[in-house]
Scaffold this active site. Structure first.
Site, short mmCIF file in Angstrom:
data_model
loop_
_atom_site.label_atom_id
_atom_site.label_comp_id
_atom_site.label_asym_id
_atom_site.label_seq_id
_atom_site.Cartn_x
_atom_site.Cartn_y
_atom_site.Cartn_z
N LYS A 153 0.73 -1.22 -0.04
CA LYS A 153 -0.06 0.06 -0.03
C LYS A 153 0.98 1.28 0.07
O LYS A 153 1.94 1.17 0.38
CB LYS A 153 -0.82 -0.06 1.22
CG LYS A 153 -2.19 0.80 0.97
CD LYS A 153 -2.96 0.04 0.20
CE LYS A 153 -4.60 0.60 0.54
NZ LYS A 153 -5.55 -0.37 -0.20
N GLY A 195 -23.46 3.92 2.82
CA GLY A 195 -22.52 4.32 1.85
C GLY A 195 -23.36 3.79 0.45
O GLY A 195 -23.70 2.49 0.31
N GLY A 209 -21.56 4.53 -2.60
CA GLY A 209 -20.57 4.93 -3.83
C GLY A 209 -20.26 3.63 -4.78
O GLY A 209 -21.39 3.21 -4.91
N ASN A 210 -19.11 3.63 -5.21
CA ASN A 210 -18.85 2.44 -5.96
C ASN A 210 -19.15 1.24 -5.45
O ASN A 210 -19.98 0.52 -6.20
CB ASN A 210 -17.21 2.73 -6.33
CG ASN A 210 -17.09 1.46 -7.19
OD1 ASN A 210 -16.27 0.65 -6.71
ND2 ASN A 210 -17.31 1.35 -8.46
N GLY A 229 -21.02 0.39 -2.43
CA GLY A 229 -22.31 0.35 -2.00
C GLY A 229 -23.42 0.20 -3.29
O GLY A 229 -24.45 -0.69 -2.77
P1 NAD Z 1 -16.95 6.25 -2.75
O1 NAD Z 1 -15.96 7.28 -2.47
O2 NAD Z 1 -17.21 5.78 -4.17
O3 NAD Z 1 -18.23 5.99 -1.95
C1 NAD Z 1 -18.17 6.24 -0.59
C2 NAD Z 1 -19.64 6.44 -0.12
O4 NAD Z 1 -19.79 6.43 1.36
C3 NAD Z 1 -20.28 7.60 -0.66
O5 NAD Z 1 -21.69 7.35 -0.88
C4 NAD Z 1 -20.23 8.65 0.31
O6 NAD Z 1 -21.37 9.53 0.32
C5 NAD Z 1 -20.47 7.66 1.59
N1 NAD Z 1 -19.91 8.15 2.78
C6 NAD Z 1 -18.61 8.84 3.06
N2 NAD Z 1 -18.45 9.07 4.42
C7 NAD Z 1 -19.72 8.41 4.90
C8 NAD Z 1 -20.21 8.50 6.37
N3 NAD Z 1 -19.39 9.01 7.48
N4 NAD Z 1 -21.27 7.90 6.71
C9 NAD Z 1 -22.21 7.46 5.66
N5 NAD Z 1 -21.77 7.45 4.53
C10 NAD Z 1 -20.64 7.88 4.09
O7 NAD Z 1 -15.83 4.80 -2.01
P2 NAD Z 1 -15.87 3.32 -2.50
O8 NAD Z 1 -14.75 3.11 -3.64
O9 NAD Z 1 -17.35 2.65 -2.52
O10 NAD Z 1 -15.35 2.88 -1.28
C11 NAD Z 1 -16.06 2.50 0.06
C12 NAD Z 1 -15.49 1.67 1.00
O11 NAD Z 1 -15.03 0.27 0.45
C13 NAD Z 1 -13.87 2.12 1.44
O12 NAD Z 1 -13.68 1.73 2.84
C14 NAD Z 1 -13.11 1.55 0.47
O13 NAD Z 1 -11.72 1.54 1.14
C15 NAD Z 1 -13.74 0.24 0.33
N6 NAD Z 1 -13.22 -0.61 -0.55
C16 NAD Z 1 -13.45 -0.21 -1.81
C17 NAD Z 1 -12.90 -1.07 -3.13
C18 NAD Z 1 -13.20 -0.60 -4.57
O14 NAD Z 1 -12.95 -1.22 -5.29
N7 NAD Z 1 -13.61 0.68 -4.60
C19 NAD Z 1 -12.08 -2.40 -2.73
C20 NAD Z 1 -12.07 -2.73 -1.35
C21 NAD Z 1 -12.47 -1.78 -0.45
#
Ligand code: NAD
Length: 405
Positions: A110, A222, A224-225, A227
């Site tokens: 990382k 959540g 985002g991508n 959720g």
């Molecule tokens: P993202 O930025 O696309 O989405 C994050 C979402 O969480 C958004 O809807 C945002 O509004 C919401 N959010 C942020 N803070 C918040 C809070 N305090 N309370 C409620 N909602 C909140 O990010 P993502 O890529 O969807 O990643 C989300 C999580 O998944 C992270 O912890 C990331 O490390 C983990 N993750 C992502 C991937 C990936 O492929 N994208 C892989 C493994 C782990």
């Protein structure tokens, strides 16, 4: 205070202690334990970047290479003001265990740069990305260490990094980075991978627990991508989504929410807070936003019977203890969100072999991998009579230590 590196050490130590006490009597000597707590190498770089106004700014960046016994180091690069030594060390360790659980031939890495990208122009972000690659070029490579996007880094940034790495080394550097644009050598299915992977895992859990999917209520923090794709696949499987949220707040409807609705946030569902969402009376709770949302403070108020950790590190070790006592089963992040790194491995594989797989192929292979990973961790949980996180770590530690030998 939740120090991410100390949390990671606590999780590994708990699993290692149990391995020693288990019927397998696998007691790791202190010199092995030290080597699985700490990264094998931590690179810290200070590097210059030319700003648009002609000045030069020096940035601080890290690459933590935790363990490569099972294959090249693998893990994201973040651009964030919060990047710290403790954070990259912990995240690189989690990648080692995640790759072992998902059974892909990578170790854990990382990295990141301490920077607020909102204060930079696009040209400055490009120069920063290229300068960071120049600073760490010696320690990365398709068979050494394969970075990927993470917080505030994008497929376009990966393409710039590939270009810079290719120029420095005089090679085709595509296999050195994953999460690229499709045109830049990225894989089909990477965008959906983590969310869909989480849904595959939830479906397997429902099978084991004989849940009636149509009457199984799911609350997702959540959108985002991760959720969003998770919610859409869960809805397709017939699970009843009763709450969804983003950073601005949450919506709740016991009658069910369709995550494909265009006017999702304005369509008359009840408005609740993110804290209320966590404490809802539902069957499955899915933190898919950020870390440390369920802690020693609120774990006692959780009413869900199952938790699927789609975010990285949403439960603290104190929460784990309370939830386990309450009989709540949690599927750990290193298993539940491993769909992302699994498709990153597929991307690397396609680049190394000059292949191009269809989205259907990628998602079918992902489903097969995750079903197997879930089955392995579930069996280990039953065999060791412990929680699923500790069992997943036990399994991963056995694989990594075996490779180290
Ligand atoms: P993202 O930025 O696309 O989405 C994050 C979402 O969480 C958004 O809807 C945002 O509004 C919401 N959010 C942020 N803070 C918040 C809070 N305090 N309370 C409620 N909602 C909140 O990010 P993502 O890529 O969807 O990643 C989300 C999580 O998944 C992270 O912890 C990331 O490390 C983990 N993750 C992502 C991937 C990936 O492929 N994208 C892989 C493994 C782990």
């Amino acid at each position: 205070m939740n120090d991410p590196f100390l949390n990671s050490v606590t999780q590994i130590r708990r699993a290692a202690d149990l391995l020693c006490d288990s019927a397998e009597k696998l007691c790791l000597p202190p010199e092995i334990l030290e080597r699985i707590f700490e990264p094998q190498r931590l690179v810290k770089v200070h590097f210059p970047v030319l700003m648009d106004n002609g000045s030069t700014r020096t940035f601080l960046g890290f690459r933590s290479q935790h363990n490569n016994a099972r294959g090249p180091y693998k893990g994201g690069l973040r651009f964030s003001p919060e990047v710290s030594e403790s954070e990259v060390k912990a995240l690189s360790s989690w990648m080692t265990w995640k790759c072992a659980v998902a059974d892909i031939p990578f170790g854990g890495g990382k990295g990141g740069v301490v920077v607020d990208t909102k204060s930079l122009s696009k040209a400055e972000i490009e120069r920063l990305s290229r300068a960071f690659v120049r600073a760490i070029a010696d320690v990365i490579g398709p068979e050494k260490d394969v970075p990927a996007p993470d917080m505030y880094t994008t497929p376009e940034i990966m393409d710039w990094m590939v270009d810079e790495y290719s120029k420095i080394t005089g090679t085709d550097g595509r296999a050195c980075f994953t999460g690229k644009t499709i045109g830049g050598g990225g894989s089909e299915g990477r965008t959906e991978a983590t969310g869909f992977g989480g849904a595959f895992v939830m479906r397997e859990l429902a099978k084991r627990k004989n849940l009636d999917v149509a009457n199984t209520t799911v609350a997702i923090q959540g959108f985002g991508n991760v959720g969003e794709y998770f919610a859409k696949k869960a809805h397709e499987y017939g699970f009843k989504i009763v709450a969804l949220s983003n950073s601005k707040g949450a919506i709740h409807n016991q009658g069910g929410i369709n995550p494909n609705d265009k006017d999702l946030w304005t369509s008359g569902h009840h408005k609740i807070t993110n804290d209320e969402l966590l404490e809802l009376d539902c069957d499955i709770l899915v933190p898919a936003a950020t870390e440390n949302v369920i802690t020693g403070e609120n774990a006692d108020k959780i009413k869900a019977k199952y938790i699927i950790e789609l975010a990285n590190g949403p439960l603290t070790p104190a929460a784990d203890e309370i939830l386990t006592k309450k009989g709540i089963i949690f599927v750990p992040d290193i298993l539940a969100n491993s769909g992302g790194v699994t498709v990153s491995y597929f991307e690397w594989y396609q680049n190394m072999h000059n292949e191009k797989w269809t989205k259907e192929d990628v998602l079918a292979k992902l489903e097969e991998k995750l079903d197997k990973a879930f089955d392995d961790c579930y069996q280990e949980m039953q065999k060791q009579n412990t929680d699923m996180r500790t069992a997943s770590y036990m399994l991963a530690i056995k694989k990594v230590v075996d490779a180290m030998k």
